[in-house]
Enzyme design. Structure first.
Site, PDB file in Angstrom:
ATOM      1  N   ALA A   1       0.835  -1.194   0.000  1.00  0.00           N
ATOM      2  CA  ALA A   1       0.000   0.000   0.000  1.00  0.00           C
ATOM      3  C   ALA A   1       0.871   1.245   0.000  1.00  0.00           C
ATOM      4  O   ALA A   1       1.881   1.307   0.691  1.00  0.00           O
ATOM      5  CB  ALA A   1      -0.895  -0.016   1.250  1.00  0.00           C
TER       6      ALA A   1
ATOM      7  N   THR B   1     -10.064  -1.251 -12.307  1.00  0.00           N
ATOM      8  CA  THR B   1     -10.910  -2.341 -11.823  1.00  0.00           C
ATOM      9  C   THR B   1     -11.722  -1.918 -10.607  1.00  0.00           C
ATOM     10  O   THR B   1     -12.576  -2.659 -10.142  1.00  0.00           O
ATOM     11  CB  THR B   1     -10.052  -3.569 -11.453  1.00  0.00           C
TER      12      THR B   1
ATOM     13  N   HIS C   1      -6.499   9.820  -8.374  1.00  0.00           N
ATOM     14  CA  HIS C   1      -5.727   9.149  -9.427  1.00  0.00           C
ATOM     15  C   HIS C   1      -6.010   9.763 -10.791  1.00  0.00           C
ATOM     16  O   HIS C   1      -5.100   9.981 -11.586  1.00  0.00           O
ATOM     17  CB  HIS C   1      -6.037   7.642  -9.445  1.00  0.00           C
TER      18      HIS C   1
ATOM     19  N   ASP D   1      -5.052  -1.309 -13.262  1.00  0.00           N
ATOM     20  CA  ASP D   1      -4.859  -0.903 -11.873  1.00  0.00           C
ATOM     21  C   ASP D   1      -6.169  -1.130 -11.120  1.00  0.00           C
ATOM     22  O   ASP D   1      -7.093  -0.322 -11.271  1.00  0.00           O
ATOM     23  CB  ASP D   1      -4.426   0.561 -11.841  1.00  0.00           C
TER      24      ASP D   1
END
Lengths: 175, 175, 175
Positions: free
Chosen positions: C14, C38, C53, C87
């Site tokens: 992480a 995903t 992101h 990702d």
């Protein structure tokens, strides 16, 4: 003994031997050895760990306990001519969160202070992000903070080591 | 096939392919292959894992099940001329704690027995210390014991590998 | 910029910087950049992560959201001439399990589809198997599935990287 670069980051899991290896790196430098402990002896288990760590280090070491103001402790330590060991960043992060400090601001202040230090510094920190994603939102936030802090220090460092079973693996080496 | 050094430690996470790789290392040696299983088929999940592992290994393997007396099993296996695989140290540690044995004494006995073994031995163990610090004191103690055990075996080993996604990374290589 | 091999696997914990590094790898290729997400914005925490992101990636990127049919999304993306970033595999696995799909079959279909893709693909995935063995049987099964999925993709990949504190370590390099 090899000269340490200005900033070293020593990552590793629990009981990976990272503190011991970091101590050896610092003791390999000339001059005083300064140990900045971010832990507080809040419970018996932690007090016992601190006692064992202190017993392992010899008389050459000066110990500063500083749970929150890491930049101030580093500046104070830099007045001596030796190398500094910070053990560890993970507990510092935990202390910051417990005191409701802004972690991003504190990280930026720490990174900004690094070029001004007189001697080499070795940061020890626990890698905590390689297990299953923890259930509590606070714990997930802690893992996220730790990862970002490690990235920031690794960017500023010239040497980054990952310790496993007492064996260091170089992730970044001085140019 | 390369000759194995006297002691190899194969670390890695869950489902990292470490057992399979360790089996291939042992099968690459001449002579018999001895598998020392520290697991006991105590529940269905574990029994199923043991069955799958046994089905994967061929007829060339001799299997010893020994949850506690690992030194005795290693000495017995050393009477054969082949290589030995111990799978795994983490379960052995768990069994020791369950039986109220002193882990430090047992670790020292194991390390002391290694130079006397006739053939090469490969230890498989789970790295468990790279996630968030677990909540229970017993689990924290387990992580600490595992880290110290890994350090002791890594010091005694000539080769230490870290397995990720089936890919071995050498942390220590024979001189 | 170096040309990417057909398949790259980027593993890491992480907040290890793996998504950012994978984005840089894909942006180093000529042509379009396709991002296959995903994740689904099911809760606020995840929606916020997706937003951050997306803000980081520029206008050169095309984004596809596909929680389950990864092979279909990869085939659709391959009609463009650019590189593809997936990702991440860990969330895909979690989605498969939530939808009661057979993970082994899905993994085989994914691996079988890889040689037919037009451009390079980079898979990002979380290493989750290096902490203490989790308590729930479902979580243990998830860790096992993730490990097997990583092994399958690592076998098919020409390049496998392990990211720590923003620093990539090569576990497998193109011949």
């Amino acid at each position: 003994m090899n000269a340490l670069p200005p900033v070293t980051l020593m990552l590793g899991g629990a009981r990976s031997g990272k503190s011991r290896h970091a101590e050896a790196l610092v003791e390999g430098q000339p001059g005083a050895c300064v140990y900045i402990a971010t832990a507080e002896a809040g419970d018996h288990e932690m007090a016992e760990r601190i006692r064992r760590h202190q017993a392992r280090r010899g008389a050459r070491w000066q110990t500063l306990e500083e749970p929150l103001d890491l930049v101030g402790a580093l500046r104070g330590a830099a007045r001596s001519d030796g190398a500094v060991l910070v053990d560890c960043l993970t507990l510092w992060l935990s202390n910051l969160l417990g005191a409701d400090r802004d972690v991003e601001t504190e990280t930026q202040s720490l990174v900004a202070a690094l070029p001004g230090l007189a001697g080499p510094v070795v940061f020890v920190s626990n890698e905590v992000g390689l297990g299953i994603v923890p259930e509590g939102a606070l714990t997930r936030a802690f893992v996220d903070h730790a990862g970002r802090l490690h990235q920031a220090i690794a960017t500023a460092a010239q040497s980054v080591l990952f310790m496993t079973a007492g064996l260091p693996l170089a992730l970044k080496t001085p140019a």
